[in-house]
Design an enzyme around this catalytic site. Sequence first.
Site: not given
Ligand code: DSN
Length: 413
Positions: A51, A53, A197, A223, A226, A232
């Site tokens: 932990y 925080e 974003d 994120t 990707k 993730r």
């Molecule tokens: N769900 C994702 C996508 O497949 O584009 C975006 O968050």
Amino acid sequence: MNPLTQIDPEVSAILADEIERETSKLQMIASENFSSPAVLEAQGSVFTNKYAEGYPQARYYQRCGPSDTVEQLAINRAQTLYQAQHANVQPHSGSTANLAAYLALLQPGEKILGMDLAAGGHLTHGAHANFSGKLFQAHAYTVHPETHRIDYDALRKTARKVKPRLIIAGASAYPRNFDFSAFRSICDEVGAYLLVDMAHFAGLVAGGAHPNPVDAADVVTSTTHKTLRGPRGGFILCKAEHARKINSAVFPGVQGGPLMHVVAAKAVCFHEAMQPSFRDYARQIVSNAQALAAALLERKFDLVTGGTDNHLILVDLRNQNMTGAEAAARLEESGIVANKNGIPNDPLGPRVTSGLRLGVPAVTTQGMREPEMAWIAERIARALRGDGGAGELEKIRHEVRELCERFTGGGAS
Ligand code: DSN
């Protein structure tokens, strides 16, 4: 012996099944990738137990030395990678990164303007079913009815009319680059913050294959899993003037304890993205997507916007007499995993759709290049245009398995 096989053979068998699927089928969901063994090792590490925080050197728990070191490393690397003044690497996901960014910059009830979900935008950009549409007065801009690209003149008019406090650039199914300076100029004219974003194209930015939004934007959310190929999770970059607000919006505003094992894996992912080979990877993603688009166009598929600048392609299936749901099911049967997706002004609902979204980040990680993209386009055409008989789809599935056996660069093995 792997202890998991002894302790929980049921879950162990499920993991083996997932590995088999990841390695024997083509992973063409645009938001997926194969993270490296180093990322998986950090994410599966003993930091799961801790932990922490708070932030480095300002924790609410004792014995946070290694947590401080690894989080500061991730922060420094993110700032260097994207040339950002400030980074927060704690968001558990892109959605919590967006929630924190909104709460840092806005009061509930203020106006936001994001790309319409139906035009390729994301749920967290103001969809009514999402917190973003419930907590804020959400307005949407869309794409040009013919080109299906963002119409910046129309966006400026909408912004003048709506007078939003925040404009969001970014999408989940938009195959073209964003003009960040056009967004900045519209924001300046109407007195709005600009949030970019970059979740989908963060890896392309890191590898120099997409313009970097950091200078134009007040805040950039993303994120890590990707095109960036990490664990993730989410992160936020911002100008120094917003740093305190962003930090307190993430913790204690939206989250409690950070996932230190994921923060450690983010540090690894930023390190990997700084290597020269990652620039080759990012460039190859775009070349592969463009090669796949060209091969599909040759085979008379309609593509939304006529092609791609990035890692994804949106196929308009209306001239194929097939829905997105049918196409995705047939492709999965053929060993090609993609997702149904709405197209701009889609006459069909989100569970059916008229579109198919194809992405190449994962197959590019495996080492596939332009010739394989043409090969894949041919199988997509056969799978969608044949009679859909099990024999033909099974034949393609075997061919796909043989292809995957030759390209084992993925992180799952
Ligand atoms: N769900 C994702 C996508 O497949 O584009 C975006 O968050």
